[in-house]
Design an enzyme around this catalytic site. Sequence first.
Site, PDB file in Angstrom:
ATOM      1  N   HIS A   1       1.035  -1.141  -0.040  1.00 22.45           N
ATOM      2  CA  HIS A   1      -0.262  -0.140   0.114  1.00 22.45           C
ATOM      3  C   HIS A   1       0.933   0.935   0.143  1.00 22.45           C
ATOM      4  O   HIS A   1       0.671   1.835  -0.882  1.00 22.45           O
ATOM      5  CB  HIS A   1      -1.103  -0.081   1.537  1.00 22.45           C
ATOM      6  CG  HIS A   1      -1.928   1.322   1.400  1.00 22.45           C
ATOM      7  ND1 HIS A   1      -3.049   0.643   0.850  1.00 22.45           N
ATOM      8  CD2 HIS A   1      -1.095   2.680   1.551  1.00 22.45           C
ATOM      9  CE1 HIS A   1      -3.594   2.446   1.578  1.00 22.45           C
ATOM     10  NE2 HIS A   1      -2.579   3.295   1.765  1.00 22.45           N
ATOM     11  N   GLU A   2       1.642   1.520   0.891  1.00 21.55           N
ATOM     12  CA  GLU A   2       2.525   2.676   1.229  1.00 21.55           C
ATOM     13  C   GLU A   2       3.402   2.678  -0.364  1.00 21.55           C
ATOM     14  O   GLU A   2       3.540   4.084  -0.842  1.00 21.55           O
ATOM     15  CB  GLU A   2       4.062   2.087   2.751  1.00 21.55           C
ATOM     16  CG  GLU A   2       2.579   2.512   3.654  1.00 21.55           C
ATOM     17  CD  GLU A   2       1.274   3.253   3.546  1.00 21.55           C
ATOM     18  OE1 GLU A   2       1.661   4.384   3.036  1.00 21.55           O
ATOM     19  OE2 GLU A   2       0.399   3.068   4.784  1.00 21.55           O
TER      20      GLU A   2
ATOM     21  N   HIS B   1       1.799   4.133  -3.003  1.00 21.14           N
ATOM     22  CA  HIS B   1       1.377   5.563  -2.788  1.00 21.14           C
ATOM     23  C   HIS B   1       2.482   6.444  -3.833  1.00 21.14           C
ATOM     24  O   HIS B   1       3.148   7.677  -3.851  1.00 21.14           O
ATOM     25  CB  HIS B   1       1.709   6.083  -1.231  1.00 21.14           C
ATOM     26  CG  HIS B   1       0.263   6.006  -0.330  1.00 21.14           C
ATOM     27  ND1 HIS B   1      -0.351   7.241  -1.072  1.00 21.14           N
ATOM     28  CD2 HIS B   1       0.015   5.778  -0.031  1.00 21.14           C
ATOM     29  CE1 HIS B   1      -1.055   6.680  -0.177  1.00 21.14           C
ATOM     30  NE2 HIS B   1      -1.206   6.014   0.899  1.00 21.14           N
TER      31      HIS B   1
ATOM     32  N   GLU C   1      -5.560   8.016  -1.823  1.00 17.06           N
ATOM     33  CA  GLU C   1      -5.971   6.988  -0.429  1.00 17.06           C
ATOM     34  C   GLU C   1      -6.570   5.708  -1.602  1.00 17.06           C
ATOM     35  O   GLU C   1      -6.688   4.230  -1.151  1.00 17.06           O
ATOM     36  CB  GLU C   1      -6.945   7.792   0.640  1.00 17.06           C
ATOM     37  CG  GLU C   1      -5.496   7.822   1.853  1.00 17.06           C
ATOM     38  CD  GLU C   1      -4.185   7.238   1.969  1.00 17.06           C
ATOM     39  OE1 GLU C   1      -4.904   6.207   1.599  1.00 17.06           O
ATOM     40  OE2 GLU C   1      -3.802   7.903   2.669  1.00 17.06           O
TER      41      GLU C   1
ATOM     42  N   TYR D   1     -10.876   5.370   1.543  1.00 13.15           N
ATOM     43  CA  TYR D   1     -10.131   4.049   1.313  1.00 13.15           C
ATOM     44  C   TYR D   1     -10.964   3.042   0.406  1.00 13.15           C
ATOM     45  O   TYR D   1     -10.759   2.699  -0.564  1.00 13.15           O
ATOM     46  CB  TYR D   1      -9.281   3.506   2.215  1.00 13.15           C
ATOM     47  CG  TYR D   1      -7.701   4.096   3.208  1.00 13.15           C
ATOM     48  CD1 TYR D   1      -8.558   5.841   3.830  1.00 13.15           C
ATOM     49  CD2 TYR D   1      -7.574   3.261   2.679  1.00 13.15           C
ATOM     50  CE1 TYR D   1      -7.712   5.739   4.217  1.00 13.15           C
ATOM     51  CE2 TYR D   1      -6.012   4.279   3.603  1.00 13.15           C
ATOM     52  CZ  TYR D   1      -6.174   5.329   4.582  1.00 13.15           C
ATOM     53  OH  TYR D   1      -5.107   5.892   5.305  1.00 13.15           O
TER      54      TYR D   1
END
Length: 502
Positions: free
Chosen positions: A350-351, A354, A373, A431
């Site tokens: 997930h990060e 980004h 998000e 999200y």
Amino acid sequence: MNGWMKRALVELRFWACLGFCLVLAAIALMGQLDRLRASEVPARLSMGKASSPTASRPVYRIRADYDDKARTVAGRMEVTLPKNRSETWEEVYFRLYPNAFRRWQWEEHSKPKEPGYLDVTEVKVNGRKAATHIDGTVMRVNLPKPLQPGQSARIEMKYRLKLPRGGSRLNAFGRTAFLAQWYPMLAVKDEDGWHTEPYTTVGDPFYSQMSDFEVTFRVPEGYRVITSADDDPTKPAKGTVTLRQENMRDFAAVITKDYEVIQGAAGDVEVNLWYQKGMEKEAKKLHRAAVSGMRFFGSLFGPYPYREVDVVLGETGYGIAGMEYPGLVTSIPKYPTRKGERPAVNVVVHELAHQWWYGVVGNNQVKEPWLDEGLTTFSEMLYMHDKMGEDQREFLARAAEVSDEIHKRQGVTSVEPLYRYSDSIYGLMVYTRPAAMLWRLMDEIGKEKVLEILRTYYDRYKFQVATTRDFIRVANEVAGRDLTPFFDRWLFFKEKDIRKAG
Ligand SMILES: [Zn+2]
């Protein structure tokens, strides 16, 4: 598996997904889950060759001396303002985010154990002393004379950062300091004016612009510096290290004595995973996931534009499972599930997603948090589906229903500023629902078309700031049809279009 178990899993997944950037109190509720030598600082900055100021981006030159005993950073900073403006500026704003930790105004449970702050002194504009006004996390600098379009200015200042203990993101514990939003950050000015929106504990209340950085750290013996820039893990910092990086939205750093590294590469991109003793087992798995994730997203959305990325394992303060900065992300090593602890692959992935959505394609994370998000959660789920065999359909269908209910009761949509959401609904509305929307869009127009939308959006808005309207425009163009009713239904909850939108 019986129905109860299925439902429980959906619930589990539902709560697990509430905020990978900010793990919410919800997880706890569920009970299941998921030294400073300022006198030695040169009177003037002298940091070797700097890249010449560009017309379009601010140029930061920072000298930061870290004191591990006092938990402070003594900084000197010089920011060259970009020239290409259409307006005359009479004042300039900076964000002093660490001042949120000076006198905590939010929930007691997230209050730092010891406060932190960012004090700024000796502000000069083109060498002339300038008047300032500081109110919490906002500093206004009055320019001694108006700055006309086409003119640049050099703003200098001294600052002292005190790291909080138990702060969110910005934190110091053991022999490690997590430096997040740790320098006076030039506020963004756009068609809405200067962005000086207040800090909040819901979501990521930050908005920054592409800048060039030259940062020199001086650290006590034995410490190493891990940063947003292209670090060289084979060369630990010996006292002083200078890092340069162009075209980056923010510059984060971790100063530590406690981390080991696993190195690897995804194509041309170096992928470093940093871990502490006791995390060895997860570290290997998470490094493999990080390499595979960087490769996966690069091939789906377009190339990651920097040479290196760092994944730093650890909890960076109250409630933070993972956090994204350009070129550097943090993640917890593992999280508890009903089946026992699992390496936090989804958090790492997930990060890293980004980097595409927030890092390269920026958006106003205060005004439209769903944009980074939602796309990031969708990207993460795509990875977990394609690479880890996880099927999220049932969970996403349930999330769509629950978010419809929340909209009916509270009137809140998925396109709202942070301040409109409480902790308990933020993850679902911002999200998960947008991720469910894109999953549905794959059913409507096909996976390849959805990926083409994301590729086109990435290519068109890289190194810029995009809006919801920009995203919908790209989607309509690539799909070759008007998807506005679909987005109205999913993002804005416009019921009249429900049947048409499917
Ligand atoms: Zn996120």
